[in-house]
Design a protein around this motif. Structure first.
Motif, PDB file in Angstrom:
ATOM      1  N   VAL A 246       0.785  -1.075   0.183  1.00 27.51           N
ATOM      2  CA  VAL A 246       0.008   0.011  -0.041  1.00 27.51           C
ATOM      3  C   VAL A 246       0.905   1.262   0.095  1.00 27.51           C
ATOM      4  O   VAL A 246       0.589   2.108  -0.657  1.00 27.51           O
ATOM      5  N   ALA A 247       1.697   1.261   0.650  1.00 29.14           N
ATOM      6  CA  ALA A 247       2.940   2.326   1.110  1.00 29.14           C
ATOM      7  C   ALA A 247       3.607   2.691  -0.534  1.00 29.14           C
ATOM      8  O   ALA A 247       3.667   3.657  -0.852  1.00 29.14           O
ATOM      9  N   GLU A 248       3.863   1.637  -1.180  1.00 26.86           N
ATOM     10  CA  GLU A 248       4.581   1.689  -2.299  1.00 26.86           C
ATOM     11  C   GLU A 248       3.607   1.473  -3.537  1.00 26.86           C
ATOM     12  O   GLU A 248       4.158   1.963  -4.773  1.00 26.86           O
ATOM     13  N   GLY A 249       2.393   1.361  -3.387  1.00 30.91           N
ATOM     14  CA  GLY A 249       1.637   1.658  -4.433  1.00 30.91           C
ATOM     15  C   GLY A 249       1.652   0.429  -5.301  1.00 30.91           C
ATOM     16  O   GLY A 249       1.045   0.245  -6.465  1.00 30.91           O
ATOM     17  N   ARG A 250       2.024  -0.888  -4.726  1.00 32.73           N
ATOM     18  CA  ARG A 250       2.283  -2.106  -5.603  1.00 32.73           C
ATOM     19  C   ARG A 250       1.274  -3.073  -4.678  1.00 32.73           C
ATOM     20  O   ARG A 250       1.610  -4.378  -4.668  1.00 32.73           O
ATOM     21  N   LEU A 251       0.020  -2.900  -4.289  1.00 32.57           N
ATOM     22  CA  LEU A 251      -0.758  -3.627  -3.349  1.00 32.57           C
ATOM     23  C   LEU A 251      -1.190  -5.061  -4.286  1.00 32.57           C
ATOM     24  O   LEU A 251      -1.148  -6.035  -3.778  1.00 32.57           O
ATOM     25  N   TRP A 252      -1.580  -4.718  -5.586  1.00 32.28           N
ATOM     26  CA  TRP A 252      -1.935  -5.755  -6.557  1.00 32.28           C
ATOM     27  C   TRP A 252      -0.907  -6.911  -6.838  1.00 32.28           C
ATOM     28  O   TRP A 252      -1.192  -8.045  -6.917  1.00 32.28           O
ATOM     29  N   ARG A 253       0.410  -6.311  -6.676  1.00 29.24           N
ATOM     30  CA  ARG A 253       1.317  -7.210  -7.230  1.00 29.24           C
ATOM     31  C   ARG A 253       1.674  -8.123  -5.807  1.00 29.24           C
ATOM     32  O   ARG A 253       1.738  -9.402  -6.181  1.00 29.24           O
ATOM     33  N   ARG A 254       1.633  -7.724  -4.820  1.00 25.08           N
ATOM     34  CA  ARG A 254       1.816  -8.182  -3.500  1.00 25.08           C
ATOM     35  C   ARG A 254       0.669  -9.184  -3.168  1.00 25.08           C
ATOM     36  O   ARG A 254       0.903 -10.386  -3.002  1.00 25.08           O
ATOM     37  N   PHE A 255      -0.426  -8.979  -3.513  1.00 24.33           N
ATOM     38  CA  PHE A 255      -1.687  -9.864  -3.600  1.00 24.33           C
ATOM     39  C   PHE A 255      -1.591 -11.048  -4.561  1.00 24.33           C
ATOM     40  O   PHE A 255      -1.814 -12.172  -3.953  1.00 24.33           O
ATOM     41  N   GLY A 256      -1.065 -10.789  -5.585  1.00 26.41           N
ATOM     42  CA  GLY A 256      -0.891 -11.720  -6.617  1.00 26.41           C
ATOM     43  C   GLY A 256       0.167 -12.881  -6.277  1.00 26.41           C
ATOM     44  O   GLY A 256      -0.060 -14.005  -6.075  1.00 26.41           O
ATOM     45  N   VAL A 257       1.212 -12.338  -5.379  1.00 25.81           N
ATOM     46  CA  VAL A 257       2.216 -13.192  -5.090  1.00 25.81           C
ATOM     47  C   VAL A 257       1.682 -14.318  -4.188  1.00 25.81           C
ATOM     48  O   VAL A 257       2.009 -15.276  -3.906  1.00 25.81           O
ATOM     49  N   VAL A 258       1.281 -13.391  -3.007  1.00 30.63           N
ATOM     50  CA  VAL A 258       0.269 -14.291  -1.831  1.00 30.63           C
ATOM     51  C   VAL A 258      -0.601 -15.306  -2.371  1.00 30.63           C
ATOM     52  O   VAL A 258      -0.681 -16.377  -1.944  1.00 30.63           O
ATOM     53  N   THR A 259      -1.423 -14.927  -3.230  1.00 34.77           N
ATOM     54  CA  THR A 259      -2.150 -15.751  -3.803  1.00 34.77           C
ATOM     55  C   THR A 259      -1.828 -16.949  -4.440  1.00 34.77           C
ATOM     56  O   THR A 259      -2.042 -18.022  -4.466  1.00 34.77           O
ATOM     57  N   LEU A 260      -0.705 -16.590  -5.467  1.00 39.87           N
ATOM     58  CA  LEU A 260       0.144 -17.740  -5.918  1.00 39.87           C
ATOM     59  C   LEU A 260       0.715 -18.592  -4.869  1.00 39.87           C
ATOM     60  O   LEU A 260       0.712 -20.046  -5.119  1.00 39.87           O
ATOM     61  N   VAL A 261       1.203 -18.321  -4.001  1.00 39.43           N
ATOM     62  CA  VAL A 261       1.901 -18.967  -2.901  1.00 39.43           C
ATOM     63  C   VAL A 261       0.835 -19.971  -2.260  1.00 39.43           C
ATOM     64  O   VAL A 261       0.965 -21.146  -1.878  1.00 39.43           O
ATOM     65  N   GLU A 262      -0.553 -19.466  -2.186  1.00 40.09           N
ATOM     66  CA  GLU A 262      -1.508 -20.135  -1.461  1.00 40.09           C
ATOM     67  C   GLU A 262      -2.277 -21.031  -2.251  1.00 40.09           C
ATOM     68  O   GLU A 262      -2.842 -22.179  -1.897  1.00 40.09           O
ATOM     69  N   LEU A 263      -2.062 -21.072  -3.594  1.00 38.38           N
ATOM     70  CA  LEU A 263      -2.801 -21.889  -4.457  1.00 38.38           C
ATOM     71  C   LEU A 263      -1.914 -23.034  -5.087  1.00 38.38           C
ATOM     72  O   LEU A 263      -2.378 -23.937  -5.683  1.00 38.38           O
ATOM     73  N   ALA A 264      -0.589 -22.855  -4.695  1.00 36.13           N
ATOM     74  CA  ALA A 264       0.188 -24.035  -5.217  1.00 36.13           C
ATOM     75  C   ALA A 264       0.048 -25.167  -4.699  1.00 36.13           C
ATOM     76  O   ALA A 264       0.024 -26.237  -5.472  1.00 36.13           O
ATOM     77  N   PRO A 265      -0.417 -25.287  -3.261  1.00 37.94           N
ATOM     78  CA  PRO A 265      -0.482 -26.795  -2.738  1.00 37.94           C
ATOM     79  C   PRO A 265      -1.899 -27.347  -3.551  1.00 37.94           C
ATOM     80  O   PRO A 265      -1.926 -28.464  -3.315  1.00 37.94           O
ATOM     81  N   LEU A 266      -2.714 -26.647  -3.855  1.00 36.06           N
ATOM     82  CA  LEU A 266      -3.941 -26.992  -4.336  1.00 36.06           C
ATOM     83  C   LEU A 266      -3.664 -27.853  -5.727  1.00 36.06           C
ATOM     84  O   LEU A 266      -4.436 -28.712  -6.147  1.00 36.06           O
ATOM     85  N   SER A 267      -2.590 -27.506  -6.171  1.00 35.50           N
ATOM     86  CA  SER A 267      -2.129 -28.289  -7.491  1.00 35.50           C
ATOM     87  C   SER A 267      -1.751 -29.833  -7.292  1.00 35.50           C
ATOM     88  O   SER A 267      -1.937 -30.610  -7.892  1.00 35.50           O
ATOM     89  N   LEU A 268      -1.381 -30.117  -5.803  1.00 36.90           N
ATOM     90  CA  LEU A 268      -1.119 -31.241  -5.431  1.00 36.90           C
ATOM     91  C   LEU A 268      -2.494 -32.126  -5.476  1.00 36.90           C
ATOM     92  O   LEU A 268      -2.601 -33.343  -5.484  1.00 36.90           O
ATOM     93  N   LEU A 269      -3.635 -31.580  -4.865  1.00 34.68           N
ATOM     94  CA  LEU A 269      -4.820 -32.104  -4.722  1.00 34.68           C
ATOM     95  C   LEU A 269      -5.306 -32.458  -6.429  1.00 34.68           C
ATOM     96  O   LEU A 269      -5.847 -33.481  -6.350  1.00 34.68           O
ATOM     97  N   LEU A 270      -5.221 -31.484  -7.157  1.00 41.51           N
ATOM     98  CA  LEU A 270      -5.558 -31.921  -8.336  1.00 41.51           C
ATOM     99  C   LEU A 270      -4.691 -33.080  -9.194  1.00 41.51           C
ATOM    100  O   LEU A 270      -5.359 -34.179  -9.788  1.00 41.51           O
TER     101      LEU A 270
END
Length: 89
Positions: A59-83
């Motif tokens: 938020v301070a750097e104006g790059r919130l969406w990029r940070r959100f994308g990185v966190v979301t990718l980290v959270e979605l990675a284990p779901l590939s194991l389920l698939l």
């Protein structure tokens, strides 16, 4: 962050599946399963703490969406194991 709980469950299921597929000793399954659950839960808590810091800095750097994308990718990675597990079943 609720996806983190699903990640912990998926990692535990995948570990149990891999343990049985590799034909290890049946008496060690519970120990391995519980150990992975504890380790994944601690990693999830660390991710929550890190993502809070990353979001505030984003938020301070104006790059919130990029940070959100990185966190979301980290959270979605284990779901590939389920698939992958479902595809092999």
């Amino acid at each position: 962050m609720a996806l983190g709980i699903v990640d912990v469950i998926v990692l535990r299921r995948f570990t149990e599946w891999a343990y049985v597929a590799l034909a290890f000793d049946k008496w060690g399954l519970a120990w391995v399963s519980h150990s992975v659950t504890i380790a994944a839960g601690l990693a999830w808590l660390a991710l929550v703490a890190w993502s809070e810091t990353a979001y505030r800095a984003g938020v301070a750097e104006g790059r919130l969406w990029r940070r959100f994308g990185v966190v979301t990718l980290v959270e979605l990675a284990p779901l590939s194991l389920l698939l992958w597990e479902l595809a092999l079943s």
